[in-house]
Design a protein around this motif. Structure first.
Motif, PDB file in Angstrom:
ATOM      1  N   SER A 174     -12.619  10.520 -30.620  1.00 21.88           N
ATOM      2  CA  SER A 174     -11.638  11.449 -30.961  1.00 21.88           C
ATOM      3  C   SER A 174     -10.409  10.741 -31.363  1.00 21.88           C
ATOM      4  O   SER A 174      -9.533  11.237 -32.047  1.00 21.88           O
ATOM      5  CB  SER A 174     -11.350  12.492 -30.063  1.00 21.88           C
ATOM      6  N   GLY A 175     -10.274   9.451 -30.901  1.00 24.52           N
ATOM      7  CA  GLY A 175      -9.130   8.645 -31.112  1.00 24.52           C
ATOM      8  C   GLY A 175      -9.110   7.670 -32.281  1.00 24.52           C
ATOM      9  O   GLY A 175      -8.127   7.075 -32.959  1.00 24.52           O
ATOM     10  N   ASP A 176     -10.420   7.690 -33.005  1.00 24.52           N
ATOM     11  CA  ASP A 176     -10.497   6.900 -34.062  1.00 24.52           C
ATOM     12  C   ASP A 176     -10.395   7.640 -35.468  1.00 24.52           C
ATOM     13  O   ASP A 176     -10.840   8.613 -35.377  1.00 24.52           O
ATOM     14  CB  ASP A 176     -12.013   6.100 -34.244  1.00 24.52           C
ATOM     15  N   TRP A 177      -9.698   7.182 -36.460  1.00 30.10           N
ATOM     16  CA  TRP A 177      -9.194   7.564 -37.765  1.00 30.10           C
ATOM     17  C   TRP A 177     -10.376   8.041 -38.332  1.00 30.10           C
ATOM     18  O   TRP A 177     -10.606   9.268 -39.158  1.00 30.10           O
ATOM     19  CB  TRP A 177      -8.326   7.192 -38.584  1.00 30.10           C
ATOM     20  N   THR A 178     -11.533   7.473 -38.462  1.00 31.10           N
ATOM     21  CA  THR A 178     -12.887   7.598 -39.149  1.00 31.10           C
ATOM     22  C   THR A 178     -13.576   8.843 -38.664  1.00 31.10           C
ATOM     23  O   THR A 178     -14.222   9.372 -39.326  1.00 31.10           O
ATOM     24  CB  THR A 178     -13.488   6.341 -39.246  1.00 31.10           C
ATOM     25  N   THR A 179     -13.526   8.921 -37.232  1.00 32.57           N
ATOM     26  CA  THR A 179     -14.608   9.789 -36.625  1.00 32.57           C
ATOM     27  C   THR A 179     -13.884  11.034 -36.153  1.00 32.57           C
ATOM     28  O   THR A 179     -14.537  12.152 -35.670  1.00 32.57           O
ATOM     29  CB  THR A 179     -15.436   9.360 -35.610  1.00 32.57           C
ATOM     30  N   ARG A 180     -12.449  11.090 -35.880  1.00 31.24           N
ATOM     31  CA  ARG A 180     -11.986  12.276 -35.354  1.00 31.24           C
ATOM     32  C   ARG A 180     -11.973  13.654 -35.775  1.00 31.24           C
ATOM     33  O   ARG A 180     -12.050  14.570 -35.045  1.00 31.24           O
ATOM     34  CB  ARG A 180     -10.318  11.817 -34.978  1.00 31.24           C
ATOM     35  N   GLN A 181     -12.396  13.453 -37.183  1.00 28.24           N
ATOM     36  CA  GLN A 181     -12.459  14.889 -38.003  1.00 28.24           C
ATOM     37  C   GLN A 181     -13.745  15.313 -38.086  1.00 28.24           C
ATOM     38  O   GLN A 181     -14.041  16.343 -38.937  1.00 28.24           O
ATOM     39  CB  GLN A 181     -11.659  14.986 -39.030  1.00 28.24           C
ATOM     40  N   ASN A 223     -19.171  13.222 -42.516  1.00 23.00           N
ATOM     41  CA  ASN A 223     -19.034  13.139 -44.104  1.00 23.00           C
ATOM     42  C   ASN A 223     -19.567  12.147 -44.929  1.00 23.00           C
ATOM     43  O   ASN A 223     -20.055  12.519 -46.076  1.00 23.00           O
ATOM     44  CB  ASN A 223     -17.225  13.374 -44.209  1.00 23.00           C
ATOM     45  N   ASP A 224     -19.895  10.867 -44.346  1.00 27.99           N
ATOM     46  CA  ASP A 224     -20.261   9.808 -45.013  1.00 27.99           C
ATOM     47  C   ASP A 224     -20.917   8.949 -44.173  1.00 27.99           C
ATOM     48  O   ASP A 224     -20.839   8.941 -42.974  1.00 27.99           O
ATOM     49  CB  ASP A 224     -19.051   9.171 -45.898  1.00 27.99           C
ATOM     50  N   THR A 225     -21.722   7.877 -45.009  1.00 30.81           N
ATOM     51  CA  THR A 225     -22.359   7.033 -44.075  1.00 30.81           C
ATOM     52  C   THR A 225     -21.395   5.908 -43.174  1.00 30.81           C
ATOM     53  O   THR A 225     -21.726   5.592 -42.299  1.00 30.81           O
ATOM     54  CB  THR A 225     -23.158   6.039 -45.069  1.00 30.81           C
ATOM     55  N   ASN A 226     -20.024   5.804 -43.833  1.00 28.89           N
ATOM     56  CA  ASN A 226     -19.218   4.916 -43.064  1.00 28.89           C
ATOM     57  C   ASN A 226     -18.689   5.482 -41.431  1.00 28.89           C
ATOM     58  O   ASN A 226     -18.650   4.871 -40.513  1.00 28.89           O
ATOM     59  CB  ASN A 226     -17.957   4.715 -43.726  1.00 28.89           C
ATOM     60  N   ALA A 227     -18.776   6.940 -41.567  1.00 26.07           N
ATOM     61  CA  ALA A 227     -18.338   7.827 -40.412  1.00 26.07           C
ATOM     62  C   ALA A 227     -19.350   7.434 -39.539  1.00 26.07           C
ATOM     63  O   ALA A 227     -19.368   7.438 -38.003  1.00 26.07           O
ATOM     64  CB  ALA A 227     -17.964   9.108 -40.519  1.00 26.07           C
ATOM     65  N   ARG A 228     -20.414   7.706 -40.072  1.00 25.03           N
ATOM     66  CA  ARG A 228     -21.957   7.754 -39.178  1.00 25.03           C
ATOM     67  C   ARG A 228     -22.008   6.128 -38.449  1.00 25.03           C
ATOM     68  O   ARG A 228     -22.400   6.002 -37.416  1.00 25.03           O
ATOM     69  CB  ARG A 228     -23.077   7.687 -39.845  1.00 25.03           C
ATOM     70  N   GLN A 229     -21.863   5.158 -39.308  1.00 23.80           N
ATOM     71  CA  GLN A 229     -21.758   3.642 -38.906  1.00 23.80           C
ATOM     72  C   GLN A 229     -20.723   3.379 -37.769  1.00 23.80           C
ATOM     73  O   GLN A 229     -20.924   2.686 -36.721  1.00 23.80           O
ATOM     74  CB  GLN A 229     -21.556   2.650 -39.985  1.00 23.80           C
ATOM     75  N   VAL A 230     -19.434   3.877 -37.843  1.00 23.54           N
ATOM     76  CA  VAL A 230     -18.352   3.717 -37.073  1.00 23.54           C
ATOM     77  C   VAL A 230     -18.649   4.457 -35.592  1.00 23.54           C
ATOM     78  O   VAL A 230     -18.373   4.027 -34.825  1.00 23.54           O
ATOM     79  CB  VAL A 230     -16.867   3.996 -37.776  1.00 23.54           C
ATOM     80  N   ALA A 231     -19.261   5.549 -35.876  1.00 23.54           N
ATOM     81  CA  ALA A 231     -19.649   6.402 -34.534  1.00 23.54           C
ATOM     82  C   ALA A 231     -20.387   5.431 -33.947  1.00 23.54           C
ATOM     83  O   ALA A 231     -20.273   5.265 -32.369  1.00 23.54           O
ATOM     84  CB  ALA A 231     -19.939   7.817 -34.936  1.00 23.54           C
ATOM     85  N   GLY A 232     -21.568   5.122 -34.315  1.00 24.17           N
ATOM     86  CA  GLY A 232     -22.329   4.172 -33.786  1.00 24.17           C
ATOM     87  C   GLY A 232     -21.656   3.048 -33.144  1.00 24.17           C
ATOM     88  O   GLY A 232     -22.292   2.769 -31.912  1.00 24.17           O
ATOM     89  N   GLU A 233     -21.190   2.344 -33.762  1.00 27.62           N
ATOM     90  CA  GLU A 233     -20.346   1.327 -33.414  1.00 27.62           C
ATOM     91  C   GLU A 233     -19.516   1.225 -32.214  1.00 27.62           C
ATOM     92  O   GLU A 233     -19.477   0.580 -31.227  1.00 27.62           O
ATOM     93  CB  GLU A 233     -19.792   0.283 -34.441  1.00 27.62           C
ATOM     94  N   LEU A 234     -18.868   2.485 -32.015  1.00 29.00           N
ATOM     95  CA  LEU A 234     -17.802   2.645 -31.011  1.00 29.00           C
ATOM     96  C   LEU A 234     -18.638   3.074 -29.901  1.00 29.00           C
ATOM     97  O   LEU A 234     -18.109   2.657 -28.884  1.00 29.00           O
ATOM     98  CB  LEU A 234     -16.955   4.032 -31.572  1.00 29.00           C
ATOM     99  N   ALA A 235     -19.888   3.719 -30.125  1.00 30.10           N
ATOM    100  CA  ALA A 235     -20.639   4.075 -28.864  1.00 30.10           C
ATOM    101  C   ALA A 235     -21.099   2.672 -28.319  1.00 30.10           C
ATOM    102  O   ALA A 235     -21.220   2.813 -27.168  1.00 30.10           O
ATOM    103  CB  ALA A 235     -21.582   5.099 -29.263  1.00 30.10           C
ATOM    104  N   TRP A 236     -21.601   1.791 -29.062  1.00 34.47           N
ATOM    105  CA  TRP A 236     -22.201   0.601 -28.616  1.00 34.47           C
ATOM    106  C   TRP A 236     -20.988  -0.264 -27.814  1.00 34.47           C
ATOM    107  O   TRP A 236     -21.327  -0.950 -26.854  1.00 34.47           O
ATOM    108  CB  TRP A 236     -22.683  -0.367 -29.898  1.00 34.47           C
ATOM    109  N   ASP A 237     -19.803  -0.239 -28.467  1.00 32.45           N
ATOM    110  CA  ASP A 237     -19.013  -0.712 -28.063  1.00 32.45           C
ATOM    111  C   ASP A 237     -18.146  -0.372 -26.275  1.00 32.45           C
ATOM    112  O   ASP A 237     -17.293  -1.104 -25.943  1.00 32.45           O
ATOM    113  CB  ASP A 237     -17.536  -1.111 -28.884  1.00 32.45           C
ATOM    114  N   THR A 238     -18.750   0.704 -26.048  1.00 29.06           N
ATOM    115  CA  THR A 238     -18.418   1.027 -24.748  1.00 29.06           C
ATOM    116  C   THR A 238     -18.998   0.633 -23.732  1.00 29.06           C
ATOM    117  O   THR A 238     -20.205   0.424 -23.470  1.00 29.06           O
ATOM    118  CB  THR A 238     -18.659   2.762 -24.692  1.00 29.06           C
TER     119      THR A 238
END
Length: 97
Positions: A36-43, A62-77
């Protein structure tokens, strides 16, 4: 409220299920906060579930970039053991076999 998985039964009696692990709840909250805090995934329409330190990302993006960023954010937790990224692209339909 999260999006139902294809095999999920909302009316099933889950009273015999063990309560979620406190570590899983902590990870779930952290991943949701990061998304929710990342610009790419919040919406995006993303739900987070965690079981045995495995993050499960559900929903539509909306796009593959948002999917990839979501996965990276989860992995970095901190505390995450694995990530199951089941996010689908909006407008993408399942093929029939």
């Amino acid at each position: 409220m999260h999006w139902p998985s294809p095999g999920e039964n909302w009316f099933a009696d889950d009273s015999d299920q063990p309560p979620p692990d406190h570590e899983d709840l902590r990870i779930e909250a952290l991943v949701a906060q990061r998304l929710s805090g990342d610009w790419t995934t919040r919406q995006q329409q993303i739900s987070v579930a965690v079981q045995n330190r495995v993050v499960i990302l559900l929903g539509l993006v909306n796009d593959t970039n948002a999917r990839q960023v979501a996965g990276e954010l989860a992995w970095d937790t901190p505390g995450v053991f694995d990530v199951c990224n089941t996010l689908r692209l909006m407008g993408q339909r399942r093929g029939r076999r």
